[in-house]
Design a protein around this motif. Structure first.
Motif, PDB file in Angstrom:
ATOM      1  N   ALA A 262      20.728   9.302   4.397  1.00  0.00           N
ATOM      2  CA  ALA A 262      21.021  10.650   4.894  1.00  0.00           C
ATOM      3  C   ALA A 262      20.644  10.727   6.370  1.00  0.00           C
ATOM      4  CB  ALA A 262      20.234  11.685   4.101  1.00  0.00           C
ATOM      5  N   CYS A 263      21.513  11.327   7.180  1.00  0.00           N
ATOM      6  CA  CYS A 263      21.351  11.162   8.629  1.00  0.00           C
ATOM      7  C   CYS A 263      20.062  11.778   9.152  1.00  0.00           C
ATOM      8  CB  CYS A 263      22.562  11.709   9.376  1.00  0.00           C
ATOM      9  SG  CYS A 263      22.787  13.470   9.344  1.00  0.00           S
ATOM     10  N   ASP A 264      19.581  12.895   8.588  1.00  0.00           N
ATOM     11  CA  ASP A 264      18.326  13.458   9.088  1.00  0.00           C
ATOM     12  C   ASP A 264      17.145  12.561   8.720  1.00  0.00           C
ATOM     13  OD1 ASP A 264      18.941  14.261   6.431  1.00  0.00           O
ATOM     14  OD2 ASP A 264      17.436  15.828   6.507  1.00  0.00           O
ATOM     15  N   TYR A 265      17.205  11.908   7.559  1.00  0.00           N
ATOM     16  CA  TYR A 265      16.153  10.973   7.179  1.00  0.00           C
ATOM     17  C   TYR A 265      16.106   9.795   8.154  1.00  0.00           C
ATOM     18  CZ  TYR A 265      13.546   7.465   4.607  1.00  0.00           C
ATOM     19  OH  TYR A 265      12.634   6.497   4.257  1.00  0.00           O
ATOM     20  N   LEU A 266      17.281   9.381   8.642  1.00  0.00           N
ATOM     21  CA  LEU A 266      17.363   8.259   9.579  1.00  0.00           C
ATOM     22  C   LEU A 266      17.157   8.706  11.022  1.00  0.00           C
ATOM     23  CD1 LEU A 266      20.526   6.400   8.184  1.00  0.00           C
ATOM     24  CD2 LEU A 266      18.122   5.967   7.642  1.00  0.00           C
ATOM     25  N   ASP A 267      16.815   9.978  11.225  1.00  0.00           N
ATOM     26  CA  ASP A 267      16.735  10.537  12.580  1.00  0.00           C
ATOM     27  C   ASP A 267      18.061  10.336  13.307  1.00  0.00           C
ATOM     28  OD1 ASP A 267      15.472  11.978  14.593  1.00  0.00           O
ATOM     29  OD2 ASP A 267      14.657  10.178  15.561  1.00  0.00           O
TER      30      ASP A 267
END
Length: 252
Positions: free
Chosen positions: A231-236
């Motif tokens: 998930a993009c927010d988890y990956l910054d």
């Protein structure tokens, strides 16, 4: 050539846009600012350009666009197409524009490919995918009457994809794209995970878990399968290299 992954882009451009010069107030239908994702498309763009080369492949497992109709989703597809690399996309729970696989594929720009209950081959690996669903045993979200038939259908769709993949490409390592996680720290088994084990899947990338929910993610090697939350927010907002055991990619 390297395989990367990032999901949950949650784009919402209301017209064709370029990578730069986006008017946040006029060009974006559903800003993600309320979640702390201010101009997150700029963050994705900048970090994507840092790591992904034209010869690489990026897997995007779901929640790509907020669009309700495929014509609007084309704006978001067009923005992604301007970024380097080949792209393989699959559906998420917010991909409301999906009415048929054929129509979505027809809307894909060059260098982008849509999979759903089937597979493709990239960088010497089979990539199979489907959306997934809420897992039985998750008492916070699971409703037996509402969810059982959808869950079983999605497990069946993953089986169809893997059966076809293994028949056509029996010697290639297999990556599965799911939007929902196949297991969590609350639910340690599922039909999705059982099917992946049956077909010898090497790696599964998934999204859907945001914020504190990411603490529920099971990651790394689990019962023989390498799990990655992308998930993009988890990956910054930075595409991450997909780990495929036994495959020597560039950045390993």
């Amino acid at each position: 050539m390297t395989i990367y992954a990032i999901s949950d882009l949650h784009l919402s451009f209301n017209k064709p846009v370029t990578l730069y010069g986006i008017d946040h107030d006029r060009d974006v239908t559903k800003p993600m600012d309320v979640f702390g994702w201010e101009r997150h498309y700029d963050r994705i763009r900048d970090q994507w350009l840092e790591v992904v080369k034209p010869e690489d492949t990026v897997l995007i497992p779901g929640d790509i666009s907020w669009a309700m109709k495929i014509e609007t989703a084309k704006n978001d597809f067009g923005w992604i197409a301007q970024l380097p690399g080949k792209k393989v996309l699959s559906p998420g729970n917010h991909c409301y524009y999906v009415s048929s696989k054929k129509k979505v594929r027809e809307a894909m720009p060059e260098g982008m490919y849509w999979i759903d209950a089937d597979y493709t081959v990239v960088e010497g690996c089979v990539v199979a995918g489907t959306r997934g669903w809420t897992l039985p045993g998750d008492h916070r979200f699971w409703d037996e009457e509402r969810d059982r038939s959808i869950y079983e259908r999605q497990v069946g769709r993953l089986r169809l994809a893997l059966e076809a993949a293994v028949k056509a490409e029996p010697d290639k390592p297999i990556i599965v794209m799911l939007h929902y996680p196949p297991v969590t720290k609350h639910v340690r088994s599922s039909g999705f995970f059982d099917v992946m084990k049956e077909f010898g899947v090497s790696t599964c990338v998934y999204g859907h878990l945001h914020g504190k929910a990411a603490e529920e993610a099971v990651q790394g090697e689990y019962e023989g399968i390498d799990l990655q939350l992308v998930a993009c927010d988890y990956l910054d907002f930075r595409p991450v290299q997909v780990r495929v055991p036994g495959v020597d990619h560039r950045n390993e």
